[in-house]
Design a protein around this motif. Structure first.
Motif, short mmCIF file in Angstrom:
data_model
loop_
_atom_site.label_atom_id
_atom_site.label_comp_id
_atom_site.label_asym_id
_atom_site.label_seq_id
_atom_site.Cartn_x
_atom_site.Cartn_y
_atom_site.Cartn_z
N ASN A 1 0.84 -1.19 0.00
CA ASN A 1 0.00 0.00 0.00
C ASN A 1 0.88 1.25 0.00
OD1 ASN A 1 -1.94 1.93 0.33
ND2 ASN A 1 -2.71 1.15 2.27
N SER A 2 0.61 2.17 -0.92
CA SER A 2 1.43 3.38 -1.02
C SER A 2 0.72 4.62 -0.49
CB SER A 2 1.80 3.62 -2.49
OG SER A 2 0.64 3.90 -3.25
N ARG A 3 -0.44 4.44 0.10
CA ARG A 3 -1.19 5.60 0.56
C ARG A 3 -0.53 6.23 1.77
NH1 ARG A 3 -7.59 6.49 1.33
NH2 ARG A 3 -7.41 8.73 1.59
N SER A 4 -0.37 7.54 1.72
CA SER A 4 0.19 8.31 2.83
C SER A 4 -0.95 9.12 3.43
CB SER A 4 1.30 9.23 2.32
OG SER A 4 1.77 10.03 3.36
N ARG A 5 -1.33 8.82 4.65
CA ARG A 5 -2.48 9.49 5.26
C ARG A 5 -2.05 10.74 6.02
NH1 ARG A 5 -3.84 3.94 5.93
NH2 ARG A 5 -5.76 3.48 4.84
N THR A 6 -2.84 11.79 5.85
CA THR A 6 -2.62 13.03 6.58
C THR A 6 -3.43 12.99 7.87
OG1 THR A 6 -4.49 14.15 5.55
CG2 THR A 6 -2.37 14.27 4.38
N PRO A 7 -3.19 13.90 8.81
CA PRO A 7 -4.03 13.95 10.01
C PRO A 7 -5.51 14.13 9.68
CG PRO A 7 -2.04 15.21 10.37
CD PRO A 7 -2.04 14.81 8.91
N GLY A 8 -5.80 14.87 8.62
CA GLY A 8 -7.20 15.03 8.20
C GLY A 8 -7.82 13.72 7.75
N ASP A 9 -7.02 12.90 7.05
CA ASP A 9 -7.50 11.57 6.63
C ASP A 9 -7.82 10.71 7.85
OD1 ASP A 9 -7.14 12.19 3.94
OD2 ASP A 9 -5.14 11.29 3.86
N TRP A 10 -6.92 10.72 8.84
CA TRP A 10 -7.14 9.93 10.06
C TRP A 10 -8.40 10.40 10.77
CZ3 TRP A 10 -4.88 5.51 10.68
CH2 TRP A 10 -3.62 5.29 10.14
N LEU A 11 -8.59 11.72 10.87
CA LEU A 11 -9.77 12.26 11.55
C LEU A 11 -11.05 11.85 10.83
CD1 LEU A 11 -10.97 14.00 13.79
CD2 LEU A 11 -10.68 15.97 12.29
N ALA A 12 -11.04 11.94 9.50
CA ALA A 12 -12.21 11.54 8.72
C ALA A 12 -12.53 10.06 8.92
CB ALA A 12 -12.00 11.85 7.25
N GLU A 13 -11.50 9.21 8.95
CA GLU A 13 -11.73 7.79 9.16
C GLU A 13 -12.30 7.50 10.54
OE1 GLU A 13 -8.30 5.50 8.18
OE2 GLU A 13 -8.29 6.17 6.10
N VAL A 14 -11.81 8.22 11.56
CA VAL A 14 -12.34 8.03 12.92
C VAL A 14 -13.80 8.44 12.96
CG1 VAL A 14 -12.23 8.92 15.28
CG2 VAL A 14 -10.15 8.20 14.14
N VAL A 15 -14.13 9.57 12.34
CA VAL A 15 -15.52 10.03 12.36
C VAL A 15 -16.42 9.06 11.60
CG1 VAL A 15 -17.07 11.85 11.53
CG2 VAL A 15 -14.95 12.46 12.69
N VAL A 16 -16.01 8.67 10.40
CA VAL A 16 -16.85 7.79 9.58
C VAL A 16 -16.95 6.39 10.16
CG1 VAL A 16 -17.03 6.66 7.32
CG2 VAL A 16 -16.50 9.09 7.46
N TYR A 17 -15.79 5.74 10.36
CA TYR A 17 -15.80 4.35 10.80
C TYR A 17 -16.15 4.22 12.27
CZ TYR A 17 -13.78 3.16 6.30
OH TYR A 17 -13.57 2.99 4.96
#
Length: 119
Positions: A41-57
């Motif tokens: 996996n080559s995806r580099s997550r930003t803090p915004g990505d992590w926050l969105a995943e926490v909110v959604v999932y």
């Protein structure tokens, strides 16, 4: 050599093994992380990505846990007088969704389907 693709546009890359873990920018302007092995996996997550995943999932996991709690409450006489089970499953679902993302949500969903008897 480590061979991988951009997670967004699928452009192919090949870099030296010593560059594993480095971050770079694709020609499509997406941030990439050089995986530790070929095809990783080559995806580099930003803090915004992590926050969105926490909110959604996390929210989805909490709602699925809540649904599982209501199924247990309605079908099992042992739990009829214990609404703490519903709260516990909702919190547990939130934690599972937050920590394990989509895999955690799918695990909860499988348990609800198994409990409900649907395929």
């Amino acid at each position: 050599m480590i061979r991988f693709r951009c997670w967004f546009c699928s452009r192919k890359y090949a870099v030296a093994d010593a560059r594993a873990g480095e971050r770079l920018t694709c020609t499509c302007d997406r941030r990439l992380r050089v995986p530790r092995r070929d095809g990783g996996n080559s995806r580099s997550r930003t803090p915004g990505d992590w926050l969105a995943e926490v909110v959604v999932y996390g929210t989805a996991g909490g709602l699925l846990g809540l649904g599982l709690g209501f199924l247990l409450l309605g079908r099992t006489p042992l739990f009829r007088r214990s609404p703490d089970v519903i709260v516990g499953l909702a919190v547990g679902g939130f934690v599972l969704g937050t920590l394990f993302g989509e895999a955690g949500i799918n695990w909860i969903g499988r348990h609800i389907r198994d409990r409900d008897g649907t395929a």
